[in-house]
Motif scaffolding. Structure first.
Motif, mmCIF file in Angstrom:
data_model
loop_
_atom_site.group_PDB
_atom_site.id
_atom_site.type_symbol
_atom_site.label_atom_id
_atom_site.label_comp_id
_atom_site.label_asym_id
_atom_site.label_seq_id
_atom_site.Cartn_x
_atom_site.Cartn_y
_atom_site.Cartn_z
ATOM 1 N N UNK A 1 -4.074 108.546 -3.100
ATOM 2 C CA UNK A 1 -3.944 107.132 -3.463
ATOM 3 C C UNK A 1 -3.459 106.321 -2.266
ATOM 4 N N UNK A 2 -2.534 106.935 -1.500
ATOM 5 C CA UNK A 2 -2.043 106.355 -0.251
ATOM 6 C C UNK A 2 -1.997 107.484 0.766
ATOM 7 N N UNK A 3 -1.798 107.121 2.023
ATOM 8 C CA UNK A 3 -1.742 108.153 3.058
ATOM 9 C C UNK A 3 -0.510 107.946 3.927
ATOM 10 N N UNK A 4 0.316 109.001 4.067
ATOM 11 C CA UNK A 4 1.517 108.977 4.890
ATOM 12 C C UNK A 4 1.510 110.165 5.848
ATOM 13 N N UNK A 5 2.320 110.085 6.896
ATOM 14 C CA UNK A 5 2.544 111.227 7.789
ATOM 15 C C UNK A 5 4.047 111.377 8.003
ATOM 16 N N UNK B 1 9.650 97.213 1.377
ATOM 17 C CA UNK B 1 9.624 98.629 1.013
ATOM 18 C C UNK B 1 11.003 99.258 1.175
ATOM 19 N N UNK B 2 11.698 98.917 2.247
ATOM 20 C CA UNK B 2 13.052 99.447 2.459
ATOM 21 C C UNK B 2 13.958 99.098 1.291
ATOM 22 N N UNK B 3 13.878 97.867 0.794
ATOM 23 C CA UNK B 3 14.716 97.448 -0.332
ATOM 24 C C UNK B 3 14.397 98.253 -1.588
ATOM 25 N N UNK B 4 13.128 98.567 -1.798
ATOM 26 C CA UNK B 4 12.742 99.387 -2.939
ATOM 27 C C UNK B 4 13.343 100.785 -2.827
ATOM 28 N N UNK B 5 13.323 101.335 -1.622
ATOM 29 C CA UNK B 5 13.897 102.666 -1.405
ATOM 30 C C UNK B 5 15.398 102.649 -1.686
ATOM 31 N N UNK C 1 4.063 97.566 -3.542
ATOM 32 C CA UNK C 1 4.541 97.921 -4.875
ATOM 33 C C UNK C 1 3.751 99.106 -5.441
ATOM 34 N N UNK C 2 2.440 99.101 -5.247
ATOM 35 C CA UNK C 2 1.601 100.197 -5.720
ATOM 36 C C UNK C 2 2.009 101.501 -5.037
ATOM 37 N N UNK C 3 2.210 101.441 -3.727
ATOM 38 C CA UNK C 3 2.571 102.638 -2.976
ATOM 39 C C UNK C 3 3.899 103.211 -3.448
ATOM 40 N N UNK C 4 4.884 102.337 -3.660
ATOM 41 C CA UNK C 4 6.205 102.804 -4.096
ATOM 42 C C UNK C 4 6.135 103.419 -5.493
ATOM 43 N N UNK C 5 5.369 102.813 -6.376
ATOM 44 C CA UNK C 5 5.208 103.374 -7.720
ATOM 45 C C UNK C 5 4.560 104.751 -7.644
ATOM 46 N N UNK C 6 3.566 104.886 -6.767
ATOM 47 C CA UNK C 6 2.901 106.173 -6.583
ATOM 48 C C UNK C 6 3.878 107.223 -6.055
ATOM 49 N N UNK D 1 7.260 107.241 -6.253
ATOM 50 C CA UNK D 1 8.324 107.576 -7.209
ATOM 51 C C UNK D 1 7.797 108.383 -8.390
ATOM 52 N N UNK D 2 6.577 108.106 -8.804
ATOM 53 C CA UNK D 2 5.988 108.887 -9.897
ATOM 54 C C UNK D 2 5.834 110.347 -9.488
ATOM 55 N N UNK D 3 5.320 110.573 -8.290
ATOM 56 C CA UNK D 3 5.142 111.934 -7.790
ATOM 57 C C UNK D 3 6.492 112.598 -7.560
ATOM 58 N N UNK D 4 7.461 111.831 -7.061
ATOM 59 C CA UNK D 4 8.808 112.376 -6.839
ATOM 60 C C UNK D 4 9.463 112.791 -8.155
ATOM 61 N N UNK D 5 9.272 111.989 -9.191
ATOM 62 C CA UNK D 5 9.869 112.307 -10.497
ATOM 63 C C UNK D 5 9.317 113.621 -11.048
ATOM 64 N N UNK D 6 8.016 113.790 -10.938
ATOM 65 C CA UNK D 6 7.396 115.036 -11.404
ATOM 66 C C UNK D 6 7.903 116.219 -10.600
ATOM 67 N N UNK D 7 8.008 116.038 -9.293
ATOM 68 C CA UNK D 7 8.476 117.112 -8.422
ATOM 69 C C UNK D 7 9.915 117.503 -8.747
ATOM 70 N N UNK D 8 10.789 116.511 -8.906
ATOM 71 C CA UNK D 8 12.198 116.791 -9.196
ATOM 72 C C UNK D 8 12.362 117.432 -10.578
ATOM 73 N N UNK D 9 11.562 117.004 -11.531
ATOM 74 C CA UNK D 9 11.607 117.595 -12.873
ATOM 75 C C UNK D 9 11.187 119.056 -12.828
ATOM 76 N N UNK D 10 10.108 119.320 -12.082
ATOM 77 C CA UNK D 10 9.627 120.699 -11.946
ATOM 78 C C UNK D 10 10.667 121.571 -11.251
ATOM 79 N N UNK D 11 11.302 121.008 -10.217
ATOM 80 C CA UNK D 11 12.334 121.746 -9.495
ATOM 81 C C UNK D 11 13.534 122.071 -10.391
ATOM 82 N N UNK D 12 13.926 121.100 -11.214
ATOM 83 C CA UNK D 12 15.060 121.301 -12.112
ATOM 84 C C UNK D 12 14.750 122.377 -13.152
#
Length: 354
Positions: A303-307, A259-263, A332-337, A339-350
């Protein structure tokens, strides 16, 4: 319920638990309920007459499971790992069946002695110095604490007792009460609600000594009685073996590094602490508010749970490898989830700043 029905219902419960664990991946990892949901589903009073086991088991699915956070789901990456395996469950069943209360050696000799031996096994596994072990006639040893908070309190009581005795050697006229009023407990800026004093951090698993404390294993636990919990350790240690437990830990560490390498491959993100065990602390480059929204959106998607945690003033997301059944595909599923949410968030912010 007599022994005959217990045999029948016990087998049904084992099947239910096995099905739950085998199919846990199909369940939504984080519940979609509001506070107080359960009271409305349960009668106001206990039943006057016995109810059928079949009805109770149906209500487990109808009432209980909708409000369960599935800690052993391969999509659960929050908090920290909790022990769960089939050998442990078998040991728990036997512990419940025996049902002893080990408040002294005589109350159940095997309960006291097995716990002492199992803690020695564990101490040797992690290469503790001999003085920490009980052995045949040693002064070390340990017991299984009920919670992290309990363990911390016991350790602090032991440290306080040692400090009091040390001070009284040079100040015989001081009473215990006078000394206690002057004692100070040291901590770090990474303390959590469980650990008022700690070695390193519980948020990032970074091992860094803040001070040297020697604890003495007196006041071994808060409760007088305890369950036969060492049976669980005995079953697990014997059915996994040291090599099996080592591989289990190494697998979690490998997945954390995956996961670290994906980040690190995504320039929008940053790693916030060294990855030592099965935990990765990461965040979007940007404000704390941005990362707070990212975490909320991730958990709202269920889809996943983080704190989160806070490191050096930054709001950080924790990705903890927790489940026994987690594999590379879940990472891999978690990272895709994410990054997908991050992309939408960054697009909305921009769009909102244009």
């Amino acid at each position: 319920m007599d022994a005959t029905e217990f045999r029948k219902r016990g087998k049904e419960m084992v099947d239910y638990i096995a099905d739950y664990i085998e199919k846990i991946e199909e369940r939504q990892v984080y519940p979609d309920v509001e506070p107080g949901y359960l009271r409305a589903l349960i009668p106001e009073f206990a039943p006057e007459t016995p109810e059928r086991f079949e009805d109770i088991l149906k209500d487990v699915e109808r009432i209980i499971m909708p409000g369960v956070t599935h800690w052993h789901s391969p999509y659960f990456f929050a908090y920290f790992p909790t022990a769960n395996s089939f050998p442990a469950l078998l040991g728990d069943m036997l512990s419940g069946g025996i049902g002893c209360i080990g408040f002294s050696w005589a109350s159940s000799p095997a309960c006291t002695e097995l716990e002492t031996v199992m803690l020695d096994w564990l101490g040797k596994m992690i290469n503790l110095p001999p003085q920490f072990l009980a052995g045949k006639d040693g002064e070390g040893g340990g017991v299984i604490q009920g919670t992290a908070s309990e363990a911390t309190l016991v350790a602090m009581l032991a440290a306080r007792t040692k400090a009091i005795r040390h001070i009284q050697l040079d100040n015989e006229n001081l009473t215990q009460g006078e000394i206690i009023g002057r004692l100070v407990a040291y901590t770090s800026d990474q303390v959590s609600t469980l650990f008022p004093a700690l070695l390193g951090t519980s948020t990032s698993c970074h091992l860094e000594s803040i001070l040297h404390l020697c604890f003495i294993l007196q006041h071994w636990q808060i409760p007088l009685g305890r369950r036969f919990r060492s049976l669980k350790m005995w079953f697990v240690f014997r059915m996994y073996g040291v090599s099996g437990l080592q591989e289990y830990i190494r697998k979690h560490v490998r997945l954390a590094h995956e996961f670290k390498d994906l980040v690190l491959q995504d320039d929008r993100f940053e790693i916030c602490a060294d990855v030592i065990l099965g935990l990765v602390c990461f965040r979007l480059k940007g404000s704390n508010e941005l990362n707070e929204v990212l975490l909320k959106n991730i958990n709202d998607a269920r889809k996943i749970h983080l704190v989160p945690c806070h490191l050096r003033g930054k709001f950080v997301l924790r990705f903890a490898i927790c489940a026994r059944t987690v594999e590379s595909s879940h990472i891999q599923f978690a990272w895709k989830n994410i990054t997908t949410i991050a992309s939408v968030l960054l697009k909305t912010q921009k769009q909102s700043t244009d």
